[in-house]
Write a protein that holds these residues in place. Structure first.
Motif, PDB file in Angstrom:
ATOM      1  N   VAL A  78       0.845  -1.189   0.000  1.00  0.00           N
ATOM      2  CA  VAL A  78       0.000   0.000   0.000  1.00  0.00           C
ATOM      3  C   VAL A  78       0.888   1.250   0.000  1.00  0.00           C
ATOM      4  O   VAL A  78       1.845   1.343   0.770  1.00  0.00           O
ATOM      5  N   GLY A  79       0.567   2.180  -0.881  1.00  0.00           N
ATOM      6  CA  GLY A  79       1.365   3.395  -1.045  1.00  0.00           C
ATOM      7  C   GLY A  79       2.160   3.393  -2.326  1.00  0.00           C
ATOM      8  O   GLY A  79       2.495   4.460  -2.852  1.00  0.00           O
ATOM      9  N   ASP A  80       2.476   2.204  -2.851  1.00  0.00           N
ATOM     10  CA  ASP A  80       3.203   2.110  -4.112  1.00  0.00           C
ATOM     11  C   ASP A  80       2.342   2.635  -5.258  1.00  0.00           C
ATOM     12  O   ASP A  80       1.108   2.548  -5.228  1.00  0.00           O
ATOM     13  N   ILE A  81       3.012   3.157  -6.283  1.00  0.00           N
ATOM     14  CA  ILE A  81       2.306   3.595  -7.485  1.00  0.00           C
ATOM     15  C   ILE A  81       2.506   2.542  -8.563  1.00  0.00           C
ATOM     16  O   ILE A  81       3.632   2.087  -8.801  1.00  0.00           O
ATOM     17  N   VAL A  82       1.402   2.154  -9.188  1.00  0.00           N
ATOM     18  CA  VAL A  82       1.444   1.055 -10.158  1.00  0.00           C
ATOM     19  C   VAL A  82       0.748   1.447 -11.456  1.00  0.00           C
ATOM     20  O   VAL A  82      -0.086   2.358 -11.484  1.00  0.00           O
ATOM     21  N   LEU A  83       1.111   0.747 -12.517  1.00  0.00           N
ATOM     22  CA  LEU A  83       0.361   0.770 -13.767  1.00  0.00           C
ATOM     23  C   LEU A  83      -0.254  -0.610 -13.948  1.00  0.00           C
ATOM     24  O   LEU A  83       0.416  -1.629 -13.717  1.00  0.00           O
ATOM     25  N   VAL A  84      -1.516  -0.627 -14.332  1.00  0.00           N
ATOM     26  CA  VAL A  84      -2.201  -1.895 -14.549  1.00  0.00           C
ATOM     27  C   VAL A  84      -2.857  -1.872 -15.926  1.00  0.00           C
ATOM     28  O   VAL A  84      -3.487  -0.890 -16.310  1.00  0.00           O
ATOM     29  N   LYS A  85      -2.680  -2.974 -16.649  1.00  0.00           N
ATOM     30  CA  LYS A  85      -3.324  -3.127 -17.959  1.00  0.00           C
ATOM     31  C   LYS A  85      -4.382  -4.213 -17.841  1.00  0.00           C
ATOM     32  O   LYS A  85      -4.118  -5.288 -17.283  1.00  0.00           O
ATOM     33  N   GLY A  86      -5.586  -3.917 -18.325  1.00  0.00           N
ATOM     34  CA  GLY A  86      -6.632  -4.916 -18.225  1.00  0.00           C
ATOM     35  C   GLY A  86      -7.938  -4.437 -18.823  1.00  0.00           C
ATOM     36  O   GLY A  86      -7.991  -3.398 -19.487  1.00  0.00           O
ATOM     37  N   TYR A  87      -8.993  -5.178 -18.561  1.00  0.00           N
ATOM     38  CA  TYR A  87     -10.307  -4.847 -19.108  1.00  0.00           C
ATOM     39  C   TYR A  87     -11.314  -4.633 -17.986  1.00  0.00           C
ATOM     40  O   TYR A  87     -11.141  -5.120 -16.868  1.00  0.00           O
TER      41      TYR A  87
ATOM     42  N   HIS B 194      -9.889  -5.961 -14.556  1.00  0.00           N
ATOM     43  CA  HIS B 194      -9.290  -7.303 -14.498  1.00  0.00           C
ATOM     44  C   HIS B 194      -7.901  -7.187 -15.110  1.00  0.00           C
ATOM     45  O   HIS B 194      -7.745  -6.951 -16.311  1.00  0.00           O
ATOM     46  N   VAL B 195      -6.864  -7.328 -14.293  1.00  0.00           N
ATOM     47  CA  VAL B 195      -5.494  -6.989 -14.680  1.00  0.00           C
ATOM     48  C   VAL B 195      -4.807  -8.164 -15.366  1.00  0.00           C
ATOM     49  O   VAL B 195      -4.787  -9.280 -14.843  1.00  0.00           O
ATOM     50  N   SER B 196      -4.207  -7.845 -16.528  1.00  0.00           N
ATOM     51  CA  SER B 196      -3.402  -8.848 -17.233  1.00  0.00           C
ATOM     52  C   SER B 196      -1.913  -8.542 -17.146  1.00  0.00           C
ATOM     53  O   SER B 196      -1.071  -9.407 -17.390  1.00  0.00           O
ATOM     54  N   LYS B 197      -1.604  -7.277 -16.810  1.00  0.00           N
ATOM     55  CA  LYS B 197      -0.204  -6.893 -16.637  1.00  0.00           C
ATOM     56  C   LYS B 197      -0.112  -5.844 -15.552  1.00  0.00           C
ATOM     57  O   LYS B 197      -0.897  -4.891 -15.533  1.00  0.00           O
ATOM     58  N   LEU B 198       0.837  -6.011 -14.648  1.00  0.00           N
ATOM     59  CA  LEU B 198       1.026  -5.065 -13.542  1.00  0.00           C
ATOM     60  C   LEU B 198       2.488  -4.639 -13.516  1.00  0.00           C
ATOM     61  O   LEU B 198       3.394  -5.476 -13.575  1.00  0.00           O
ATOM     62  N   VAL B 199       2.719  -3.326 -13.430  1.00  0.00           N
ATOM     63  CA  VAL B 199       4.075  -2.775 -13.386  1.00  0.00           C
ATOM     64  C   VAL B 199       4.192  -1.840 -12.188  1.00  0.00           C
ATOM     65  O   VAL B 199       3.332  -0.975 -11.980  1.00  0.00           O
TER      66      VAL B 199
END
Length: 504
Positions: free
Chosen positions: A109-118, A130-135
């Motif tokens: 918690v607190g981290d910044i993320v990018l999520v790819k999904g639908y 619904h995440v298919s890729k998390l960075v």
């Protein structure tokens, strides 16, 4: 002492190092998101009507992880960007076993993320991605305050505004409104034909308003300089030079006390309008306020600090003297009797300085008996000339200035007047201010001979006004303290606070 000396912070640093060892940079760049969370929700809102409650199009969102709940081989979380928040869902199957294991342990918690999904709707009916890729976009070393209690300590909120904004999205909303207010003001004046200008922030003479200046030193010029109290005298020089409608939105600095409505640096707009008078300014000011209320989608009855302020009617106008009698409840017979005024002030427990002239004594009466009662928008007009050193004298009464102040909710929000353009009268007023300074008024104006000389080249009939933007934002966002509308307000040093607490 190290900055990040907390045990839990050290553990997060270790997790950042572990990510590096796994080939994942905890602070990557060249990352982009496709849209905001609000735009995502709006674009895919139609899936609520679909039978399968999902779509196939994938997009990338970014935000701060505000919640994480691991359930074996799957994880639910919540990310937040500047526009909104959304639930995220990912599993070992959706992002891969290697990434799932990596983020299960090192994503917090607190981290910044990018999520790819639908977009999809969960079984509990929550709109999610619904995440298919998390960075991992940026690893947080410092822990956020515990969610249940949030960030409530007012000192911490003001000192660490970034943390305040992370934990309290409504704070971001308030400052977004502030930005809208400033941009609306700028557009309003540009549409009226005013030209925006910039004038010096460091002045050779402390002038433009009655206040104590901040003093600094210019090494190259080997001279003392003053952070500007107000831009007035420079803006009026521009009117002399042929700019007939100018405005400036910028900071002023006054070396005075701090309270709910005062900060040592504050933002204002000042504008000057040749071939117009102070009555034109009052009309313009009312139009500006109504424009702002409409732009912010506020009701014409604005709530502020348990008061209901009515903007639906024309702003009231009343002279200074009439306000003392009709609103302040003072006996008109004492207003021309210095001894009676001093006696009245003393009998009611107010300070009374017998060295003050009648204009300044009227100001004491106004401050103590009238100001707090001015709730609905009210223009107070026809000020005493002795407290209006830059204002034009009335042709009908030389002791009265063609000046007004706008009061709302018991506070002054604007000050305007017909500008004094007689250079000889201005020179005499400056000399009177010097006498006042020598008598102990350390807020009196300094002599500005260059400004007097500028008037000697003739300034057209001009009206000018200043509006305090911080107080205006307070009013339109219903905030009681000026610190709530300034991103980084002035604060006492922590060491001074600790010393004060020890004494107590």
């Amino acid at each position: 002492m190290e900055i990040f000396d907390n045990v839990l912070e050290q553990q997060r640093i270790e997790k950042a190092d572990e990510l590096r060892n796994l080939g994942a940079n905890p602070y990557p760049h060249f990352l982009q998101k496709d849209m905001s969370i609000t735009e995502f929700k709006a674009k895919f809102d139609y899936i609520k009507e679909l039978e399968n409650k999902r779509c196939d199009e994938e997009v990338t969102l970014g935000g701060r992880l505000k919640l994480k709940r691991v359930a074996g081989k799957s994880t639910f979380g919540n990310i937040e960007d500047e526009s909104a928040n959304i639930q995220i869902y990912y599993s070992r199957d959706s992002i891969g076993e290697e990434d799932y294991a990596k983020f299960k342990k090192n994503l917090e918690v607190g981290d910044i993320v990018l999520v790819k999904g639908y977009a999809f709707i969960t079984k509990t009916g929550e709109f999610s991605i619904h995440v298919s890729k998390l960075v991992l976009a940026s690893k947080a070393i410092c822990l956020l305050p515990e969610k249940f209690h949030g960030l409530v300590d007012i000192e911490t909120r003001y000192r660490q505004r970034y943390l305040d904004m992370i934990m309290n999205p409504e704070v971001r909303d308030d400052f977004t409104k502030r930005s809208i207010i400033v941009s609306t003001i700028r557009r309003f004046f540009e549409d009226k034909g005013f030209l925006e200008v910039e004038t010096p922030m460091m002045h050779p003479i402390a002038g433009g308003a009655n206040a104590k200046p901040f003093v600094t030193y210019h090494n190259a010029l080997d001279v003392e300089r003053f952070l500007r109290i107000a831009p007035e005298l420079y803006l009026k020089r521009l009117v002399v030079g042929g700019m007939e409608a100018v405005f400036e939105i910028n900071r002023n600095f006054r070396n005075e006390g701090m309270d709910l409505t005062h900060n040592p640096e504050f933002t204002s707009i000042e504008f000057y309008w040749a071939y117009h008078n102070y009555k034109d300014l009052m009309n313009l000011t009312q139009e500006l306020f109504l424009t702002l209320i409409k732009r912010l989608n506020l009701d014409e009855i604005v709530e502020f600090d348990d008061m209901k302020i009515d903007f639906s009617k024309p702003f009231a106008r009343i002279s200074y003297k009439d306000a003392l009698v009709d609103i302040g409840g003072l006996d008109v017979k004492i207003l021309d009797d210095k001894t009676a005024i001093l006696a009245k002030l003393k009998s009611d427990g107010f300070e009374a300085n017998d060295k003050l002239d009648m204009g300044h004594l009227w100001a004491e009466l106004f401050d103590n008996y009238v100001e707090a009662k001015l709730i609905n928008p009210t223009f107070i007009t026809d000020f005493p000339i002795s407290i209006s050193p830059l204002s034009r004298r009335s042709d009908e009464d030389s002791q009265i200035a063609e000046r007004f102040e706008l009061f709302i909710a018991g506070r002054e929000l604007a000050n305007g007047f017909n500008e004094l353009n007689d250079p000889l009268d201005q020179y005499a007023r400056f000399k009177a201010q010097i006498d006042a300074k020598n008598a102990g008024d350390d807020e009196a104006h300094e002599m500005d001979e260059d400004y007097v000389r500028a008037l000697g080249y003739a300034m057209p009939p001009t009206a000018g006004e200043g509006i305090g933007i911080d107080r205006l934002v307070m009013l339109l966002t219903n905030k009681k303290s000026i610190r709530d509308v300034i991103l980084f307000p002035a604060m006492k040093p922590i060491k001074n606070l600790e010393t004060q607490e020890n004494k107590e």
